[in-house]
Design a protein around this motif. Structure first.
Motif, PDB file in Angstrom:
ATOM      1  N   GLU A   1       0.845  -1.198   0.000  1.00 28.14           N
ATOM      2  CA  GLU A   1       0.000   0.000   0.000  1.00 28.14           C
ATOM      3  C   GLU A   1       0.880   1.248   0.000  1.00 28.14           C
ATOM      4  O   GLU A   1       0.569   2.238  -0.670  1.00 28.14           O
ATOM      5  N   TYR A   2       1.957   1.180   0.740  1.00 31.81           N
ATOM      6  CA  TYR A   2       2.899   2.305   0.813  1.00 31.81           C
ATOM      7  C   TYR A   2       3.415   2.646  -0.588  1.00 31.81           C
ATOM      8  O   TYR A   2       3.464   3.811  -0.980  1.00 31.81           O
ATOM      9  N   GLY A   3       3.774   1.642  -1.332  1.00 33.07           N
ATOM     10  CA  GLY A   3       4.293   1.857  -2.681  1.00 33.07           C
ATOM     11  C   GLY A   3       3.213   2.300  -3.644  1.00 33.07           C
ATOM     12  O   GLY A   3       3.428   3.200  -4.460  1.00 33.07           O
ATOM     13  N   ARG A   4       2.021   1.665  -3.548  1.00 31.45           N
ATOM     14  CA  ARG A   4       0.937   2.002  -4.473  1.00 31.45           C
ATOM     15  C   ARG A   4       0.488   3.441  -4.304  1.00 31.45           C
ATOM     16  O   ARG A   4       0.087   4.088  -5.253  1.00 31.45           O
TER      17      ARG A   4
ATOM     18  N   TYR B   1      14.122  -4.667  -5.177  1.00 28.50           N
ATOM     19  CA  TYR B   1      13.461  -3.417  -4.797  1.00 28.50           C
ATOM     20  C   TYR B   1      12.348  -3.685  -3.786  1.00 28.50           C
ATOM     21  O   TYR B   1      12.251  -3.022  -2.750  1.00 28.50           O
ATOM     22  N   MET B   2      11.514  -4.685  -4.082  1.00 24.95           N
ATOM     23  CA  MET B   2      10.404  -4.999  -3.175  1.00 24.95           C
ATOM     24  C   MET B   2      10.923  -5.544  -1.847  1.00 24.95           C
ATOM     25  O   MET B   2      10.390  -5.213  -0.781  1.00 24.95           O
ATOM     26  N   ALA B   3      11.961  -6.367  -1.920  1.00 25.76           N
ATOM     27  CA  ALA B   3      12.536  -6.924  -0.688  1.00 25.76           C
ATOM     28  C   ALA B   3      13.036  -5.792   0.199  1.00 25.76           C
ATOM     29  O   ALA B   3      12.815  -5.786   1.420  1.00 25.76           O
ATOM     30  N   SER B   4      13.660  -4.829  -0.423  1.00 25.26           N
ATOM     31  CA  SER B   4      14.194  -3.696   0.314  1.00 25.26           C
ATOM     32  C   SER B   4      13.057  -2.877   0.936  1.00 25.26           C
ATOM     33  O   SER B   4      13.130  -2.453   2.101  1.00 25.26           O
TER      34      SER B   4
ATOM     35  N   ASN C   1       9.791  -3.264   8.870  1.00 24.16           N
ATOM     36  CA  ASN C   1      10.838  -3.693   9.803  1.00 24.16           C
ATOM     37  C   ASN C   1      10.998  -5.213   9.812  1.00 24.16           C
ATOM     38  O   ASN C   1      11.202  -5.826  10.863  1.00 24.16           O
ATOM     39  N   LEU C   2      10.869  -5.806   8.643  1.00 23.53           N
ATOM     40  CA  LEU C   2      10.975  -7.261   8.546  1.00 23.53           C
ATOM     41  C   LEU C   2      12.430  -7.633   8.273  1.00 23.53           C
ATOM     42  O   LEU C   2      13.031  -7.109   7.337  1.00 23.53           O
TER      43      LEU C   2
ATOM     44  N   GLU D   1       6.674   0.415  -9.435  1.00 28.06           N
ATOM     45  CA  GLU D   1       6.505  -0.895 -10.060  1.00 28.06           C
ATOM     46  C   GLU D   1       7.269  -1.945  -9.264  1.00 28.06           C
ATOM     47  O   GLU D   1       8.495  -2.002  -9.324  1.00 28.06           O
ATOM     48  N   PRO D   2       6.559  -2.774  -8.489  1.00 26.56           N
ATOM     49  CA  PRO D   2       7.251  -3.810  -7.720  1.00 26.56           C
ATOM     50  C   PRO D   2       8.025  -4.757  -8.615  1.00 26.56           C
ATOM     51  O   PRO D   2       9.102  -5.229  -8.281  1.00 26.56           O
TER      52      PRO D   2
END
Lengths: 190, 416
Positions: free
Chosen positions: B146-149, B181-184, B191-192, B312-313
């Protein structure tokens, strides 16, 4: 918040006085789910896994997932030695019916009030969703406990004819806890 | 005292089964998760992993079907009105839980271990509930956040979804992301721990993009003397379509082209207005939603495929274009910057920069040799890296790791 807290506390105390092992799972903001013993009642208070909500529906259904987690842990600890679930109101229906299905546990649904009355017959999407959860509880419960013949008639009017599995036990009756225990026995036999 | 049925897990099964939960599965296609779960589940099944998918119902679709060996169950998705989408998601999850609980209970009674594979927050409630009730391992794939979208969290509604996503990543045994990018991002915003995240890209089946389309397809959208510049995707802010519209007149100054915009979304009317305001509406064709065959055909006949995303994930459209041997211009954001090697497998341009985008498009339209080299390289990269068999194998490895760790753990349905 309402009279439900007092009712469940009185019920639990009365059951413990009759040597019934009672474990109450309830909500408390910041609650860690640890078991605390209060006058013989085991009480676990648990917080919502999602802090922010947009209505009571998302709040309740997220909280119920935590109820399911904690209740499952209690069941596993008890090695299955739990006789029934007594779920109070629509807010606990989803957890109760899932635990019933997964663990083959009898499910008693105690109805204190109905959405149609609380919302003054409102038909907004939120009321419809709560009504549907209430209906799910009425359909899935092995037995239903209400406090008055009027409530029994209202359930019949709103949710259909489930009268054969509804017990009326007035909280004012001197034989109240004995009648509740009779309903528990009937629930276990179903 | 009545005792509940006690599943016997004293004999750990040789093989685990995977239960995938997804809010969409073909023919119900809303975003990219449907195609992902469809192709992944079939590819995993081909590798010998028993996969069951529980998803939402769809008009005309069977409540149960065997899709190339994958057991697909479609459950009532809750058809009553709800106050908002999030409320519907929670009610739909309850229906999914009620159904899936019977499936899992039956398998657990047989002593089987079920690995629950949850795709995005949309099925988090059901997945987390099943995990705890049956004490089965949970694997989560986070397709986007959601943060990215939304480019951040700006309202309580978005915060609810953001916190649901965080809850899912916390509850999951391991988390799969489709790009570095998504992992980061998942590591930072939830905080994972990075050690809990596996990076497995999406994939495409290149053979599905091989058929040559009928000759009249191109003429439906562009004149013979027009180059065809293609966009495929939802018409929403984060896809950057307005940047593409802003780049059109710069391209038209040097090349005669038609810009074909395939897809639908809440920004469609605004984008049509934008094209009219800029006086280029005769050069921009908004097709709306097109069927799968037409989209694949357009990939094949396009001279350039543009992916102008702001967020874009992963960037599956770039892969589909590359599989169709169409050269790609993509903004250097998120997962796209990991797929596109600039000047090798595509052209990478600055995000939110119409000038940079126009330069990238023109480079391909004006240099046939360069364009051919990128077509070839892009296709080879898809075949070699983004193949479903490879991706399913990597996913199977993660499942095996979870299963092995789970075997050693004391956390089991019943102490035996």
């Amino acid at each position: 918040m309402g009279e439900q807290a007092v009712y469940v506390a009185t019920l639990s105390q009365s059951l413990v006085a009759r040597d019934v092992d009672v474990h109450v799972v309830t909500f408390q903001d910041g609650g860690d789910g640890a078991i605390h013993e209060l006058e013989g009642i085991k009480v676990s208070r648990i917080t919502n896994p999602i802090e922010t909500h947009v209505n009571i529906l998302t709040w309740d259904l997220a909280l119920m997932t935590e109820f399911e987690r904690l209740s499952s842990d209690i069941l596993y600890s008890a090695k299955g030695d739990i006789d029934l679930i007594d779920a109070h109101e629509w807010t606990c229906v989803s957890a109760a019916l899932l635990l019933k299905r997964a663990f083959n546990l009898p499910f008693l649904y105690t109805i204190h009030s109905l959405e149609e009355h609380r919302s003054n017959f409102a038909q907004d999407p939120l009321n419809i969703a709560i009504h549907n959860l209430e209906h799910l509880g009425v359909v899935e419960a092995d037995r239903i406990l209400v406090k008055s013949p009027w409530m029994k008639s209202q359930i019949r009017r709103i949710h259909g004819d489930f009268t054969t599995k509804i017990d009326v036990v007035s909280a004012d009756s001197p034989r109240w806890i004995g009648e509740v225990l009779k309903t528990y026995e009937k629930t276990k036999r179903t | 005292m009545k005792k509940q049925s006690e599943p016997n897990l004293s004999c750990v099964p040789e093989r685990f089964k995977v239960l995938m939960l997804s809010w969409e599965f073909p023919p119900r296609v809303i975003g990219g998760i449907a195609a992902h779960v469809h192709d992944l589940s079939i590819a995993m099944n081909k590798l010998g992993i028993d996969v069951t998918v529980v998803t939402c119902d769809f008009p005309g679709a069977k409540s149960y079907e065997d899709v190339d060996g994958v057991h697909v169950h479609r459950v009532d998705s809750y058809k009553f009105p709800t106050p908002n989408f999030a409320s519907w998601v929670f009610m739909m999850n309850l229906n999914m839980q009620r159904y899936a609980i019977e499936l899992v209970a039956e398998e657990v009674r047989r002593g089987q271990v079920i690995l629950i594979h949850c795709h995005d927050w949309l099925v988090a409630n059901a997945a987390i509930s099943l995990k705890h009730i049956f004490r089965m391992p949970l694997l989560a794939t986070i397709h986007s956040t959601e943060y990215g979208r939304r480019g951040g969290i700006h309202s309580d509604y978005q915060r609810l979804i953001h916190q649901a996503e965080a809850w899912l990543t916390k509850e999951a045994w391991r988390v799969i992301c489709c790009s570095n990018y998504m992992a980061s991002q998942v590591n930072t915003i939830f905080n994972l721990p990075r050690t809990k995240i596996d990076i497995i890209p999406n994939a495409v089946n290149a053979t599905n993009f091989a058929p040559v389309p009928p000759s009249h397809l191109r003429t439906r959208f562009a004149e013979d003397d027009e180059k065809l510049v293609l966009y495929v995707g939802r018409l929403v802010y984060e896809k950057g379509v307005s940047v593409l519209i802003d780049s059109v007149s710069r391209v038209l100054q040097r090349v005669n082209a038609k810009f074909v915009i395939v897809g639908d979304g809440y920004m469609k009317d605004r984008l049509i207005d934008q094209a009219q305001r800029l006086g280029i509406s005769h050069k921009v064709c908004f097709t709306g939603f097109l069927n799968d065959q037409d989209v694949k055909g357009l990939y094949r006949v396009a001279d350039v495929c543009v992916v102008p995303s702001l967020y874009e994930p992963f960037g599956i459209v770039a892969l589909e274009a590359m599989a169709s041997q169409t050269p790609v211009v993509a903004s250097g954001v998120g997962g796209l910057s990991e797929i596109i090697e600039h000047d090798e497998t595509g052209v990478s341009v600055y995000p939110s920069d119409p000038e940079s985008l126009a330069r990238g498009i023109l480079r391909l339209l004006e240099d046939d040799g360069y364009s051919s080299r990128l077509r070839r390289n892009g296709f080879l990269k898809v075949v070699n890296r983004y193949d479903w068999e490879r991706v399913a194998g990597e996913t199977g490895d993660v499942c095996n790791r979870v299963f092995t760790e789970y075997e050693k753990a004391s956390w089991k349905p019943w102490k035996v």
